[in-house]
Design an enzyme around this catalytic site. Structure first.
Site, short mmCIF file in Angstrom:
data_model
loop_
_atom_site.label_atom_id
_atom_site.label_comp_id
_atom_site.label_asym_id
_atom_site.label_seq_id
_atom_site.Cartn_x
_atom_site.Cartn_y
_atom_site.Cartn_z
N GLY A 143 0.82 -1.21 0.00
CA GLY A 143 0.00 0.00 0.00
C GLY A 143 0.85 1.26 0.00
CD GLU A 144 3.13 2.31 3.73
OE1 GLU A 144 4.22 2.86 3.48
OE2 GLU A 144 3.00 1.40 4.56
N GLY A 145 0.78 3.89 -1.69
CA GLY A 145 1.13 4.45 -2.99
C GLY A 145 2.25 3.73 -3.71
#
Length: 381
Positions: free
Chosen positions: A322-324
Site C-alpha cells: 500500500g502507501e502508494g
C-alpha cells in the site's frame, strides 16, 4: 444540511478529448514501429494525448505522489495487522524517507506530499503543511457509529478538492494517489460492497500485511455490520462517506473529482483509492476516464471496484504494502508510453514510382502459343 452538492460534478467533468485521441491513433499508425507491437503502451500514449489535448504527447515532467492519512476506529476490533491508531508511524516513516514509497520516490525524483486528515495523534509532532487540512482526530467505528458528521465529511471532501487545486495550480501533470491508514481497507470494503451490491465475504481481503483467519473473520463481521448501516444512505454519496467512510476517504474522493475537473490525470494505488474512485464514479460517470489503475493489490474489493469502472491494472507484481507504492511503480511505464508516443519517428511519406512510356515501335507483339493437345491439358510434350 450540507452546502456541498456533489451532483454539480456531473456537469463540471468532461471526458478527455475524443478528437485528439483519434488524431493520436492516426499518428500511431504512421510510426516506424508497427501498431500493436508496443502493447498497452500504445493505449497509454493515446490516453495521455486525450488527457493533455496534445498530439504528440508531452512528457510527464512534474509528477507528484499525494498520500492522504487517517486512523479508523474500526481498527480497534483487531481487523488489521497494525495496532489501532498507529497510522502516524506510517506518516513519520514517509517523511523520514524510510518507507518503500519514499525510497522509490527518491530514486525516481518524484516529490511526495502527505496530507493528515484524521490521524489519531497530536498534530504538533508533524509539519504544519501536513496537518493543516486535518478534520478530526481519528474516524468513528463504522460498525456501530458514523465515521464522521455530515459537516466533517463535507470539510474533508472540500479539503481534498483544495489539495487537487493546489497541485494543478503548481504545475503537477500527473498524480500518484495513495493512503496511509490503519483500518482503511475495512472502510473501503464496505463502500465497494454497498455500491456493488455484494456481501461482506466477497469484498473482504487481508490488508497490506496479511492478517490471519481469525482477524479476517472479525473483519468480515465488521464489514457486514457496517454494510447494514451503509445501505440506507446509498443515494447520498456525501452521507455515505460520513456513515462508513472516514476523513481520509472523503478527502480522496474530493481530490479525485476535482482532479477530473482540472483535467489532471491520476494513477490509483490500492483498494482505498479504488473504493473512493467508485464513489466518484457514482457522483460523476465521466470521472473515471481521467484515472489509471496502477496495479492489482490482491484485495478482492479493489478488483470488484476496478471491474465496475472498467479500469485494468497496469501491473500485477503482488505488491501489497500500500502507501502508494504499487501505483508509483507504474509511473515509469506511463512515462515510457509518453516518450515513445512523442519521440518515435514516423514512416517517410511514400514516393510514387515513375514509369517510362514506351514508343509504339518498342512494343513487341506477344507470340501466339499453340493450343495444347486435347489429350494433354497441361501442354507438356
Amino acid at each position: 444540511m450540507s452546502s456541498l452538492n456533489l451532483d454539480d460534478f456531473t456537469d463540471l467533468i468532461e471526458r478527455p478529448d475524443g478528437g485528439v485521441r483519434r488524431d493520436a491513433e492516426a499518428r500511431r499508425e504512421r510510426l516506424s514501429v508497427p501498431p500493436g507491437a508496443l502493447g498497452r503502451l500504445d493505449e497509454l500514449g493515446e490516453w495521455l494525448a486525450a488527457a493533455q489535448a496534445a498530439v504528440p504527447v508531452r512528457p510527464i515532467e512534474h509528477p507528484r505522489v499525494v498520500l492522504f492519512a487517517g486512523d479508523h476506529g474500526v481498527a480497534g476490533l483487531d481487523v488489521s495487522a497494525r495496532p489501532a491508531g498507529t497510522a502516524g508511524r506510517l506518516v513519520r516513516d514517509v517523511l523520514d524517507g524510510g518507507s518503500p514509497v519514499a525510497v522509490l520516490a527518491r530514486r525516481l525524483g518524484v516529490p511526495v506530499r502527505v496530507v493528515d486528515m484524521a490521524l489519531d495523534g497530536d498534530p504538533a509532532g508533524l509539519p504544519e503543511e501536513v496537518t493543516r487540512h486535518r478534520v478530526r482526530r481519528g474516524s468513528g467505528r463504522i460498525d456501530v457509529e458514523d465515521a464522521l458528521t455530515l459537516e466533517e465529511a463535507e470539510a474533508a471532501v472540500r479539503a481534498g478538492m483544495a489539495v487537487a487545486d493546489e497541485e494543478a495550480d503548481s504545475g503537477t501533470d500527473l498524480v500518484v494517489l495513495g493512503d496511509l491508514s490503519v483500518g482503511g481497507t475495512t472502510a473501503a470494503a464496505v463502500l465497494v460492497a454497498a455500491l456493488c451490491g455484494t456481501d461482506a465475504s466477497v469484498v473482504t481481503g487481508r490488508g497490506g500485511r496479511a492478517i490471519d483467519d481469525l482477524a479476517w473473520m472479525r473483519k468480515c463481521a465488521a464489514v457486514r455490520d457496517a454494510l447494514r448501516r451503509a445501505r440506507p444512505v446509498l443515494g447520498d454519496q456525501l452521507r455515505l462517506l460520513a456513515t462508513v467512510g472516514g476523513a481520509d476517504l472523503a478527502a480522496i474522493t474530493g481530490f479525485l473529482l476535482q482532479s477530473a475537473v482540472r483535467k489532471m490525470p491520476v494513477i490509483l494505488d490500492g483498494v482505498v483509492s479504488a473504493a473512493c474512485a467508485l464513489v466518484g464514479q457514482r457522483v460523476a460517470f465521466r470521472a473515471p476516464d481521467w484515472w489509471l489503475a496502477g496495479h492489482a493489490s490482491g484485495e478482492p474489493a479493489q478488483a470488484k471496484a476496478l471491474d465496475r469502472m472498467a479500469l485494468e491494472p497496469l501491473l500485477d507484481h503482488g505488491v501489497t504494502v500500500g502507501e502508494g507504492t504499487g501505483a508509483l511503480l507504474a509511473l515509469p511505464l506511463v512515462q515510457a508510453a509518453a516518450a515513445l508516443s512523442a519521440e518515435l519517428p514516423e514512416h517517410p511519406a511514400p514516393t510514387a514510382l515513375t514509369k517510362t512510356p514506351q514508343t509504339p515501335e518498342a512494343v513487341e507483339e506477344p507470340e501466339t502459343a499453340e493450343a495444347p493437345d486435347a489429350g494433354n491439358p497441361s501442354g507438356a510434350a
